[in-house]
Design a protein around this motif. Structure first.
Motif, short mmCIF file in Angstrom:
data_model
loop_
_atom_site.label_atom_id
_atom_site.label_comp_id
_atom_site.label_asym_id
_atom_site.label_seq_id
_atom_site.Cartn_x
_atom_site.Cartn_y
_atom_site.Cartn_z
N THR A 170 0.78 -1.23 0.00
CA THR A 170 0.00 0.00 0.00
C THR A 170 0.82 1.29 0.00
O THR A 170 0.33 2.32 -0.42
CB THR A 170 -0.95 0.05 1.21
N HIS A 171 2.03 1.25 0.50
CA HIS A 171 2.89 2.45 0.56
C HIS A 171 4.30 1.97 0.23
O HIS A 171 5.13 1.75 1.09
CB HIS A 171 2.82 3.07 1.96
N ALA A 172 4.56 1.79 -1.05
CA ALA A 172 5.69 1.00 -1.51
C ALA A 172 7.05 1.66 -1.42
O ALA A 172 8.04 1.00 -1.15
CB ALA A 172 5.45 0.56 -2.95
N GLY A 173 7.16 2.91 -1.70
CA GLY A 173 8.48 3.51 -1.83
C GLY A 173 9.13 3.04 -3.12
O GLY A 173 8.53 2.33 -3.92
N THR A 174 10.38 3.41 -3.33
CA THR A 174 11.06 3.11 -4.60
C THR A 174 11.49 1.65 -4.73
O THR A 174 11.80 1.19 -5.81
CB THR A 174 12.31 3.98 -4.77
N GLY A 175 11.56 0.94 -3.62
CA GLY A 175 12.03 -0.44 -3.66
C GLY A 175 13.43 -0.60 -3.11
O GLY A 175 13.96 -1.70 -3.02
N HIS A 185 10.25 6.25 -9.95
CA HIS A 185 11.48 5.48 -9.76
C HIS A 185 11.23 4.00 -9.46
O HIS A 185 12.17 3.22 -9.38
CB HIS A 185 12.31 6.09 -8.62
N ILE A 186 9.99 3.60 -9.29
CA ILE A 186 9.68 2.22 -8.92
C ILE A 186 10.15 1.24 -9.98
O ILE A 186 10.79 0.24 -9.67
CB ILE A 186 8.18 2.07 -8.60
N ASN A 187 9.86 1.50 -11.24
CA ASN A 187 10.21 0.56 -12.31
C ASN A 187 11.70 0.27 -12.39
O ASN A 187 12.10 -0.82 -12.80
CB ASN A 187 9.69 1.05 -13.66
#
Length: 180
Positions: free
Chosen positions: A41-46, A118-120
């Motif tokens: 639910t609140h992922a951040g960039t990884g 930036h997630i991808n």
């Protein structure tokens, strides 16, 4: 390792890996089933900016844990600044489970458009869908889709004005819907 770091990041990730592993190991895909789906639910960039020194005390004791999923998902002692965020850790746990391997989906949400952009770049395995909503609106929207959900990690931002009880209520709702 500071007590705050352990409480804020490492312990929830250790529990996430164990809980997700438990749920995913009993998932049995069939020819007509949807792929296993993990939601954050609140992922951040990884990626989380942790120094190796922060996690090294835990890493040295890794063989003492009955559950090895967390340490296996780290792929060794992470380099400085390379510690995986919750959804990257979850994807690694899922990739290590034989029944699922690469046939899983990850729905990640972050309300900050810059973070979502930036997630991808931190995607490693599985199919990835990126959302950009308030965490509860994401949860409501995603759960209304026909595709089933295998596991939801409710991780509201610490500055959520609704407070932590809102997340507890959401977890109780998911439990009522029998969604882990």
């Amino acid at each position: 390792m500071t007590e705050n770091l352990f409480a804020a990041v490492l312990w929830p990730h250790f529990i996430l890996a164990a809980a997700l592993g438990h749920v995913a190991k009993v998932y049995v895909p069939s020819s007509d089933s949807e792929p296993f789906c993990y939601m954050d639910t609140h992922a951040g960039t990884g990626r989380l900016p942790l120094a190796s020194a922060d996690i090294s005390p835990l890493w040295r004791r890794r063989r003492a844990f009955a559950n090895s999923l967390y340490c296996d998902a780290l792929h060794g002692l992470p380099a400085d600044g390379e510690y995986p965020g919750s959804w990257v850790l979850a994807a690694r746990v899922l990739a290590n489970i034989t029944a699922i391997t690469d046939e899983f989906e990850v729905d990640v949400n972050d309300i900050d458009p810059l973070t979502a952009a930036h997630i991808n770049s931190n995607r490693e395995q599985g199919r990835l869908r990126v959302w950009n909503h308030d965490w509860f609106a994401f949860l409501r929207t995603r759960l209304s889709m026909r595709k089933s959900t295998g596991f939801v990690f409710i991780d509201p931002p610490p500055d959520d004005p609704r407070g932590p009880n809102y997340a507890v209520d959401a977890a109780l709702l998911l439990d009522t819907l029998t969604i882990p």
